[in-house]
Design a protein around this motif. Sequence first.
Motif, PDB file in Angstrom:
ATOM      1  N   VAL A  33       0.727  -1.219   0.025  1.00 17.40           N
ATOM      2  CA  VAL A  33       0.026  -0.183  -0.220  1.00 17.40           C
ATOM      3  C   VAL A  33       0.702   1.381  -0.364  1.00 17.40           C
ATOM      4  O   VAL A  33       2.189   1.352   0.603  1.00 17.40           O
ATOM      5  CB  VAL A  33      -1.039   0.050   0.945  1.00 17.40           C
ATOM      6  N   MET A  34       0.710   2.161  -0.162  1.00 15.21           N
ATOM      7  CA  MET A  34       1.300   3.701  -0.662  1.00 15.21           C
ATOM      8  C   MET A  34       0.200   4.230  -0.133  1.00 15.21           C
ATOM      9  O   MET A  34      -1.137   4.432  -0.478  1.00 15.21           O
ATOM     10  CB  MET A  34       1.606   3.686  -1.874  1.00 15.21           C
ATOM     11  N   ASN A  35       0.770   5.094   1.131  1.00 21.20           N
ATOM     12  CA  ASN A  35      -0.755   6.400   0.711  1.00 21.20           C
ATOM     13  C   ASN A  35       0.069   7.714   1.400  1.00 21.20           C
ATOM     14  O   ASN A  35       1.264   8.211   1.354  1.00 21.20           O
ATOM     15  CB  ASN A  35      -0.643   5.736   2.855  1.00 21.20           C
ATOM     16  N   TRP A  36      -0.721   8.533   1.034  1.00 22.60           N
ATOM     17  CA  TRP A  36      -0.343  10.216   1.597  1.00 22.60           C
ATOM     18  C   TRP A  36      -1.100  10.728   3.083  1.00 22.60           C
ATOM     19  O   TRP A  36      -2.379  10.884   2.769  1.00 22.60           O
ATOM     20  CB  TRP A  36      -0.250  10.966   0.768  1.00 22.60           C
ATOM     21  N   TYR A  37      -0.208  11.174   3.412  1.00 19.42           N
ATOM     22  CA  TYR A  37      -0.772  11.558   4.898  1.00 19.42           C
ATOM     23  C   TYR A  37      -0.062  13.478   4.837  1.00 19.42           C
ATOM     24  O   TYR A  37       0.754  13.777   4.376  1.00 19.42           O
ATOM     25  CB  TYR A  37      -0.086  11.506   6.213  1.00 19.42           C
ATOM     26  N   ARG A  38      -0.747  14.682   5.964  1.00 20.97           N
ATOM     27  CA  ARG A  38      -0.435  15.473   5.920  1.00 20.97           C
ATOM     28  C   ARG A  38      -0.485  15.753   7.142  1.00 20.97           C
ATOM     29  O   ARG A  38      -1.272  15.436   7.904  1.00 20.97           O
ATOM     30  CB  ARG A  38      -1.499  16.488   5.071  1.00 20.97           C
ATOM     31  N   GLN A  39       0.326  16.572   7.863  1.00 20.23           N
ATOM     32  CA  GLN A  39       0.243  17.248   8.897  1.00 20.23           C
ATOM     33  C   GLN A  39       0.387  19.338   8.718  1.00 20.23           C
ATOM     34  O   GLN A  39       0.757  19.547   9.214  1.00 20.23           O
ATOM     35  CB  GLN A  39       0.784  17.093  10.587  1.00 20.23           C
ATOM     36  N   PRO A  41      -0.090  22.511  11.138  1.00 23.50           N
ATOM     37  CA  PRO A  41       0.285  23.515  12.118  1.00 23.50           C
ATOM     38  C   PRO A  41      -0.298  22.908  13.348  1.00 23.50           C
ATOM     39  O   PRO A  41      -1.348  22.900  13.186  1.00 23.50           O
ATOM     40  CB  PRO A  41       0.524  24.922  12.236  1.00 23.50           C
ATOM     41  N   ALA A  42      -0.125  22.320  14.235  1.00 19.25           N
ATOM     42  CA  ALA A  42      -1.220  22.072  16.042  1.00 19.25           C
ATOM     43  C   ALA A  42      -2.325  21.157  15.145  1.00 19.25           C
ATOM     44  O   ALA A  42      -3.022  20.884  16.003  1.00 19.25           O
ATOM     45  CB  ALA A  42      -1.704  23.502  16.452  1.00 19.25           C
ATOM     46  N   GLN A  43      -2.408  20.110  14.877  1.00 21.34           N
ATOM     47  CA  GLN A  43      -3.113  19.294  13.901  1.00 21.34           C
ATOM     48  C   GLN A  43      -2.528  18.044  13.741  1.00 21.34           C
ATOM     49  O   GLN A  43      -1.245  17.894  13.646  1.00 21.34           O
ATOM     50  CB  GLN A  43      -3.627  19.905  12.522  1.00 21.34           C
ATOM     51  N   GLU A  44      -3.543  16.922  14.186  1.00 24.14           N
ATOM     52  CA  GLU A  44      -2.747  15.557  14.411  1.00 24.14           C
ATOM     53  C   GLU A  44      -2.456  15.164  12.653  1.00 24.14           C
ATOM     54  O   GLU A  44      -3.534  15.938  11.506  1.00 24.14           O
ATOM     55  CB  GLU A  44      -3.993  14.753  14.824  1.00 24.14           C
ATOM     56  N   ARG A  45      -1.852  14.339  12.267  1.00 26.33           N
ATOM     57  CA  ARG A  45      -1.672  13.961  10.509  1.00 26.33           C
ATOM     58  C   ARG A  45      -3.050  13.358  10.434  1.00 26.33           C
ATOM     59  O   ARG A  45      -3.762  12.530  11.183  1.00 26.33           O
ATOM     60  CB  ARG A  45      -0.469  12.964  10.677  1.00 26.33           C
ATOM     61  N   GLU A  46      -2.843  13.061   9.443  1.00 27.03           N
ATOM     62  CA  GLU A  46      -4.215  13.205   8.812  1.00 27.03           C
ATOM     63  C   GLU A  46      -3.781  11.831   7.492  1.00 27.03           C
ATOM     64  O   GLU A  46      -3.580  12.090   6.507  1.00 27.03           O
ATOM     65  CB  GLU A  46      -5.507  14.302   8.899  1.00 27.03           C
ATOM     66  N   LEU A  47      -4.719  10.716   6.785  1.00 32.28           N
ATOM     67  CA  LEU A  47      -4.636  10.398   5.627  1.00 32.28           C
ATOM     68  C   LEU A  47      -5.354  11.348   4.837  1.00 32.28           C
ATOM     69  O   LEU A  47      -6.885  11.092   4.750  1.00 32.28           O
ATOM     70  CB  LEU A  47      -4.767   8.925   6.049  1.00 32.28           C
ATOM     71  N   VAL A  48      -4.743  11.388   3.798  1.00 28.29           N
ATOM     72  CA  VAL A  48      -4.770  11.832   2.190  1.00 28.29           C
ATOM     73  C   VAL A  48      -5.281  10.728   1.273  1.00 28.29           C
ATOM     74  O   VAL A  48      -6.961  10.988   1.035  1.00 28.29           O
ATOM     75  CB  VAL A  48      -4.211  13.363   1.895  1.00 28.29           C
ATOM     76  N   ALA A  49      -5.017   9.904   1.390  1.00 26.70           N
ATOM     77  CA  ALA A  49      -5.301   9.342   0.377  1.00 26.70           C
ATOM     78  C   ALA A  49      -4.499   7.984  -0.241  1.00 26.70           C
ATOM     79  O   ALA A  49      -3.332   7.887  -0.107  1.00 26.70           O
ATOM     80  CB  ALA A  49      -4.991  10.235  -1.370  1.00 26.70           C
ATOM     81  N   THR A  50      -5.229   6.364  -0.793  1.00 27.68           N
ATOM     82  CA  THR A  50      -4.220   5.204  -0.307  1.00 27.68           C
ATOM     83  C   THR A  50      -4.620   4.756  -1.478  1.00 27.68           C
ATOM     84  O   THR A  50      -5.381   5.125  -1.939  1.00 27.68           O
ATOM     85  CB  THR A  50      -5.238   4.269   0.234  1.00 27.68           C
ATOM     86  N   ILE A  51      -3.402   3.901  -1.733  1.00 26.36           N
ATOM     87  CA  ILE A  51      -3.788   2.931  -3.662  1.00 26.36           C
ATOM     88  C   ILE A  51      -2.871   2.229  -3.333  1.00 26.36           C
ATOM     89  O   ILE A  51      -2.270   2.178  -2.594  1.00 26.36           O
ATOM     90  CB  ILE A  51      -3.346   3.966  -4.690  1.00 26.36           C
ATOM     91  N   THR A  52      -4.138   0.718  -3.239  1.00 31.17           N
ATOM     92  CA  THR A  52      -3.513  -0.258  -3.401  1.00 31.17           C
ATOM     93  C   THR A  52      -2.326  -1.402  -3.948  1.00 31.17           C
ATOM     94  O   THR A  52      -2.107  -0.295  -5.440  1.00 31.17           O
ATOM     95  CB  THR A  52      -4.751  -1.492  -3.352  1.00 31.17           C
ATOM     96  N   SER A  53      -2.406  -2.367  -4.078  1.00 31.90           N
ATOM     97  CA  SER A  53      -1.117  -3.233  -5.358  1.00 31.90           C
ATOM     98  C   SER A  53      -1.759  -2.977  -6.660  1.00 31.90           C
ATOM     99  O   SER A  53      -0.989  -2.708  -7.870  1.00 31.90           O
ATOM    100  CB  SER A  53      -0.144  -3.829  -4.665  1.00 31.90           C
ATOM    101  N   GLY A  54      -2.897  -3.600  -6.339  1.00 35.50           N
ATOM    102  CA  GLY A  54      -3.995  -3.618  -7.273  1.00 35.50           C
ATOM    103  C   GLY A  54      -4.505  -2.431  -7.817  1.00 35.50           C
ATOM    104  O   GLY A  54      -5.310  -2.241  -9.096  1.00 35.50           O
ATOM    105  N   GLY A  55      -4.693  -1.127  -7.377  1.00 36.86           N
ATOM    106  CA  GLY A  55      -4.491   0.027  -8.503  1.00 36.86           C
ATOM    107  C   GLY A  55      -5.937   0.914  -7.431  1.00 36.86           C
ATOM    108  O   GLY A  55      -6.287   1.762  -8.123  1.00 36.86           O
TER     109      GLY A  55
END
Length: 121
Positions: A33-39, A41-55
């Motif tokens: 799995v490949m993910n993009w997170y973002r954080q 200032p003063a906020q928790e890291r959040e998951l933005v997008a995910t792509i699996t090996s199958g697309g």
Amino acid sequence: QVQLVESGGGLVQAGGSLRLSCAASGPIFSINVMNWYRQAPAQERELVATITSGGSTNYADSVKGRFTISRDNAKNTVYLQMNSLKPEDTAVYYCNFRVRRDLTLKLYDYWGQGTQVTVSS
């Protein structure tokens, strides 16, 4: 050791676009799995997008319809195309890969160094 190197961040006006890249190097058998997170200032890291090996892809509600995640398995690289950017998208963006390093089923988590995205109003 597996390393992830990000590129593509920067300063853009609201409504503009940026494309982030994250490339992995090192002893990799496969990337689950490949993910993009973002954080922000003063906020928790959040998951933005995910792509699996199958697309298969998944997005946070806040970015649906504006961001597109894609991957190039031959290059061990993931991309995040960000369109119609808003000031609230301002954050440090991190890539995250779940990697198999050999024929075992054990997965390892690796993170990029982070790249700053700033959207001005």
